[in-house]
Design an enzyme around this catalytic site. Structure first.
Site, PDB file in Angstrom:
ATOM      1  CG  ASN A   1      40.448  40.375  38.377  1.00 32.95           C
ATOM      2  OD1 ASN A   1      39.643  41.273  38.157  1.00 32.95           O
ATOM      3  ND2 ASN A   1      40.143  39.097  38.226  1.00 32.95           N
TER       4      ASN A   1
ATOM      5  CG  HIS B   1      33.132  35.274  44.433  1.00 31.71           C
ATOM      6  ND1 HIS B   1      33.943  34.181  44.693  1.00 31.71           N
ATOM      7  CD2 HIS B   1      31.919  34.778  44.113  1.00 31.71           C
ATOM      8  CE1 HIS B   1      33.227  33.079  44.551  1.00 31.71           C
ATOM      9  NE2 HIS B   1      32.001  33.405  44.193  1.00 31.71           N
TER      10      HIS B   1
HETATM   11  C1  GAR Z   1      38.768  35.641  38.833  1.00 33.58           C
HETATM   12  O1  GAR Z   1      37.634  35.317  38.082  1.00 33.58           O
HETATM   13  C2  GAR Z   1      38.402  35.831  40.292  1.00 33.58           C
HETATM   14  O2  GAR Z   1      37.136  36.408  40.472  1.00 33.58           O
HETATM   15  C3  GAR Z   1      38.416  34.409  40.780  1.00 33.58           C
HETATM   16  O3  GAR Z   1      39.559  33.854  40.178  1.00 33.58           O
HETATM   17  C4  GAR Z   1      39.732  34.466  38.887  1.00 33.58           C
HETATM   18  C5  GAR Z   1      41.180  34.890  38.747  1.00 33.58           C
HETATM   19  O4  GAR Z   1      41.426  35.374  37.469  1.00 33.58           O
HETATM   20  N1  GAR Z   1      38.439  34.363  42.203  1.00 33.58           N
HETATM   21  C6  GAR Z   1      37.706  33.518  42.902  1.00 33.58           C
HETATM   22  O5  GAR Z   1      37.017  32.669  42.383  1.00 33.58           O
HETATM   23  C7  GAR Z   1      37.791  33.687  44.418  1.00 33.58           C
HETATM   24  N2  GAR Z   1      36.772  32.947  45.071  1.00 33.58           N
HETATM   25  P1  GAR Z   1      42.730  36.240  37.141  1.00 33.58           P
HETATM   26  O6  GAR Z   1      43.927  35.447  37.686  1.00 33.58           O
HETATM   27  O7  GAR Z   1      42.755  36.307  35.652  1.00 33.58           O
HETATM   28  O8  GAR Z   1      42.600  37.559  37.789  1.00 33.58           O
END
Ligand code: GAR
Length: 205
Positions: free
Chosen positions: A14, A111
């Site tokens: 992200n 989220h």
């Molecule tokens: C993402 O899917 C984000 O939505 C989630 O962690 C992942 C991080 O991915 N966040 C949560 O679950 C917060 N409650 P990334 O490191 O590849 O961005």
């Protein structure tokens, strides 16, 4: 230019999506100033380094397990960098209370589910998708919301839905939803940035 700080604990896809949106001119008026991670070996810190963005490892442990020390240090870093907006992009810790108070209405989180369902403590990453599949939901998606004191609470800014198929595994669902997250997190940041630039209140309370 508004200054954005991204907090991320893990892989950082992200974070990368935010970076790309700025580079491609889709996210305007925002500079990615700072990346903060509670994990020194995170992909997010490595990504920041590779892109010559200031990447800071900041954790309770690094502050001698003193929550007040962590709060003060977080505020000091954000103030020094003149941060206007904070994005939580896979950040698995709670922000210190004073940070939430000071930046209220300027902090967004992404989220991987349709809040208010499948949010709260312990609901992160694959746990969320496992719970959605176990509940036999036909739809899931991603949410971008303002950050308040508790996990995954706060007014929802954007949501996008997708189907959940019978053949889905948590990993397949995560992959589909990540694509949504990568679209809507930069959009959520843009909404806040536009409101700040136009000097309108960023949150209705
Ligand atoms: C993402 O899917 C984000 O939505 C989630 O962690 C992942 C991080 O991915 N966040 C949560 O679950 C917060 N409650 P990334 O490191 O590849 O961005």
């Amino acid at each position: 230019m508004l200054h954005l700080a991204v907090f991320a604990s893990g892989h950082g896809s992200n974070l990368e999506a935010i970076y790309n949106s700025i580079e491609n001119g889709l996210l305007k008026g925002v500079e990615l100033t700072l990346v903060i991670s509670n994990n020194s070996t995170s992909g997010a810190i490595a990504f920041a380094k590779a892109k010559h963005i200031s990447g800071i490892h900041l954790s309770l442990l690094k502050c001698n397990n003193d929550p007040k020390g962590l709060e003060d240090e977080t505020l000091r870093i954000l103030e020094n960098a003149k941060i206007d907006i904070i994005a939580l992009a896979g950040y698995m810790k709670k922000l210190p209370a004073e940070v939430i108070t000071k930046y209220r209405g300027r902090i967004v989180n992404v989220h991987p589910a349709l809040l208010p369902e499948f949010g709260g403590e312990g609901m992160y990453g694959l746990n969320v998708h496992k719970a959605v599949i176990a509940a036999q939901k036909k739809h899931s998606g991603a949410s971008v919301h303002f950050v308040e004191g508790e996990y995954d609470t706060g007014k929802i800014i954007l949501q996008e839905f997708c189907s959940v198929f019978e053949t889905d595994t948590p990993e397949l669902l995560a992959e589909r939803i990540k694509k949504i997250e990568h679209r809507i997190l930069p959009l959520g940041i843009q909404i806040i940035a536009d409101k700040i630039s136009n000097k309108v209140p960023v949150i209705n309370t």
